[in-house]
Design a protein around this motif. Sequence first.
Motif, short mmCIF file in Angstrom:
data_model
loop_
_atom_site.label_atom_id
_atom_site.label_comp_id
_atom_site.label_asym_id
_atom_site.label_seq_id
_atom_site.Cartn_x
_atom_site.Cartn_y
_atom_site.Cartn_z
N LEU A 31 63.06 71.58 44.79
CA LEU A 31 62.21 71.53 45.97
C LEU A 31 63.06 71.09 47.15
CD1 LEU A 31 59.05 69.77 44.48
CD2 LEU A 31 59.56 72.23 44.61
N LEU A 32 63.05 71.88 48.21
CA LEU A 32 63.89 71.59 49.36
C LEU A 32 63.09 71.22 50.61
CD1 LEU A 32 66.34 74.61 48.93
CD2 LEU A 32 66.66 72.26 48.14
N GLY A 33 61.83 71.51 50.61
CA GLY A 33 61.00 71.19 51.77
C GLY A 33 59.54 71.37 51.42
N SER A 34 58.68 70.88 52.28
CA SER A 34 57.24 71.02 52.04
C SER A 34 56.59 71.66 53.25
CB SER A 34 56.61 69.67 51.75
OG SER A 34 56.74 68.81 52.87
N SER A 35 55.62 72.49 52.98
CA SER A 35 54.85 73.13 54.04
C SER A 35 53.51 73.49 53.43
CB SER A 35 55.57 74.38 54.57
OG SER A 35 54.82 74.99 55.60
N ALA A 36 52.60 72.55 53.53
CA ALA A 36 51.32 72.69 52.86
C ALA A 36 50.68 74.03 53.20
CB ALA A 36 50.39 71.55 53.25
N GLY A 37 50.26 74.73 52.16
CA GLY A 37 49.60 76.01 52.34
C GLY A 37 50.55 77.19 52.31
N THR A 38 51.86 76.96 52.41
CA THR A 38 52.82 78.06 52.37
C THR A 38 53.14 78.39 50.92
OG1 THR A 38 53.83 77.40 54.47
CG2 THR A 38 55.13 78.82 53.01
N GLU A 39 52.88 79.63 50.55
CA GLU A 39 53.13 80.04 49.19
C GLU A 39 54.56 80.55 49.02
OE1 GLU A 39 50.21 82.95 48.23
OE2 GLU A 39 48.59 81.47 47.94
N VAL A 40 55.19 80.12 47.93
CA VAL A 40 56.52 80.60 47.58
C VAL A 40 56.38 81.39 46.28
CG1 VAL A 40 58.89 79.99 47.00
CG2 VAL A 40 57.60 78.59 48.65
N GLN A 41 56.87 82.62 46.27
CA GLN A 41 56.82 83.44 45.07
C GLN A 41 58.10 83.24 44.25
OE1 GLN A 41 54.05 85.16 44.20
NE2 GLN A 41 53.20 84.22 46.06
N VAL A 42 57.91 82.86 43.01
CA VAL A 42 59.03 82.69 42.08
C VAL A 42 58.97 83.82 41.06
CG1 VAL A 42 60.06 81.23 40.30
CG2 VAL A 42 59.08 80.18 42.35
N GLU A 43 60.03 84.63 41.03
CA GLU A 43 60.09 85.77 40.12
C GLU A 43 61.07 85.47 38.99
OE1 GLU A 43 58.39 88.56 40.11
OE2 GLU A 43 57.31 88.23 42.00
N ILE A 44 60.60 85.59 37.75
CA ILE A 44 61.45 85.44 36.58
C ILE A 44 61.59 86.82 35.94
CG2 ILE A 44 61.81 84.26 34.38
CD1 ILE A 44 61.74 82.44 36.87
N THR A 45 62.82 87.28 35.83
CA THR A 45 63.07 88.62 35.31
C THR A 45 64.07 88.58 34.16
OG1 THR A 45 64.85 89.00 36.92
CG2 THR A 45 62.63 89.69 37.56
N ASN A 46 64.03 89.63 33.36
CA ASN A 46 65.03 89.77 32.30
C ASN A 46 66.37 90.13 32.95
OD1 ASN A 46 63.12 89.51 30.08
ND2 ASN A 46 62.34 91.50 30.76
N ASP A 47 67.46 89.71 32.30
CA ASP A 47 68.79 89.92 32.87
C ASP A 47 69.31 91.30 32.44
OD1 ASP A 47 71.28 89.77 33.96
OD2 ASP A 47 71.77 87.81 33.14
#
Length: 451
Positions: free
Chosen positions: A239-255
């Motif tokens: 976690l590098l910063g906070s911004s309430a209500g801002t959505e961050v999309q985390v994508e997990i993919t096969n290599d």
Amino acid sequence: MGTVGLSFGAATSGQGFDVASTVTQIQASEQAIETPWKNQLTALQAQDTVFTSLGTDLSTLTTSLQALTDFQGVFAEKQGSSSNTDLLSLTAADSTAVAGSHTVVINSLAQTSSEVSSAISNASDTLSGSVTIQGQEFDIDSSDDTLATLSAAINAADIGVKASVITDSSGSRLSLVSGTSGAAGQLDVTSSLSGASSGAIAFQVGQTGKDASLTVDGVSVTSSSNTVSNAISGVTFQLLGSSAGTEVQVEITNDNTAIATAVNSFVTAYNAVIKDINTQEGKDSSGNPEPLYGNPTLAMIQSQLTGSLFAGAASGSINNITQLGIGMNDDGTLTLNADTLNGALNSNFSDVTGFLQNSGSFAQTMATTLNNLGTQAPNGAVYLAQQQNSAQEAALNTDISNEDAVLAAQKTQLTDELNTANEILQSIPSQLNEVNEMYSAITGYNTGNGG
């Protein structure tokens, strides 16, 4: 033993003959017995060289296949990405992670508790009193009566608190930072310290210990650290910063990249074995057959290896290697279409995995085949061929050694006998001269002047 004609001129010449060359001529036919043995030995040794190279390439092929069948190998590797790297950075995604998309909202970052003392004008000022940190009391004596020595004593006590002295234009202070981030590391400090020239020394909160607050896919999550590993299985992010209500999309993919590299290594290793076999099916630059030309072991390896490409059970929609982008050339080697492989991985990842890793699958079946072809004792085809050659070579070397021993003994005997005969031949002129002298003495007839 062959017949040898001796050439030594007239018997009365006294020249004799060359014993060494005569012995060599006599034994030439005997030594010729070894020629086919030595030729066979040379041929077997040439086969050994090829079998060794072939065994090495089969071993490399086995290793490349293991990279695809290993449950914790490239098919378990994952990659991750963040839609906002100013707020969240992916650190790692291990083999337990599952490919998918996650929504993260960072409400607040974790904080580490800290406290700082009031300033004293002189850093070497003598202290008195005591300070209690996390229940550990430090009574001031001559060993820790300055800010520097007190800081060292706190650090040496190893109570999970880092102490240091901060000096600026307004003076020097004792800084305390918890070794545990989040609310669990909140500092508890009480002080009766005073300085000789500055009076009472108080402590104030620099930063309150606080857990990070975030939601992951709508579920509230807290973390004592800004390095979060308990929110998404197998995934660690920062976690590098906070911004309430801002959505961050985390994508997990096969290599897919790592998988493509492993499949390409398999194709390369397979082609090396096929090229070894193809080379032996022709003649060398001198027009002679290659060492394993027509060898049944080589034919068996080629047949079983090619057959294994089309063996094994299907996995869902994947039932042959062509669906992975692997095609066969006219010479038996393989090629890989990276785009086809990537498409299969993107659309049918679990089926591709099963085609390589399920019991009875293509790759598992080929692995069994390879175990029966290489240099593995006791049943590998190359191993058995090498053992057979080794036994034949040992027998040939024994025959050659035995024949060499017979020839050596014969040479000694012949040399002795021919030396004796040569001495007799060389003595004939002197013996004739003695006879003539005796004849002259008896008859008075001089044979030397014709009278």
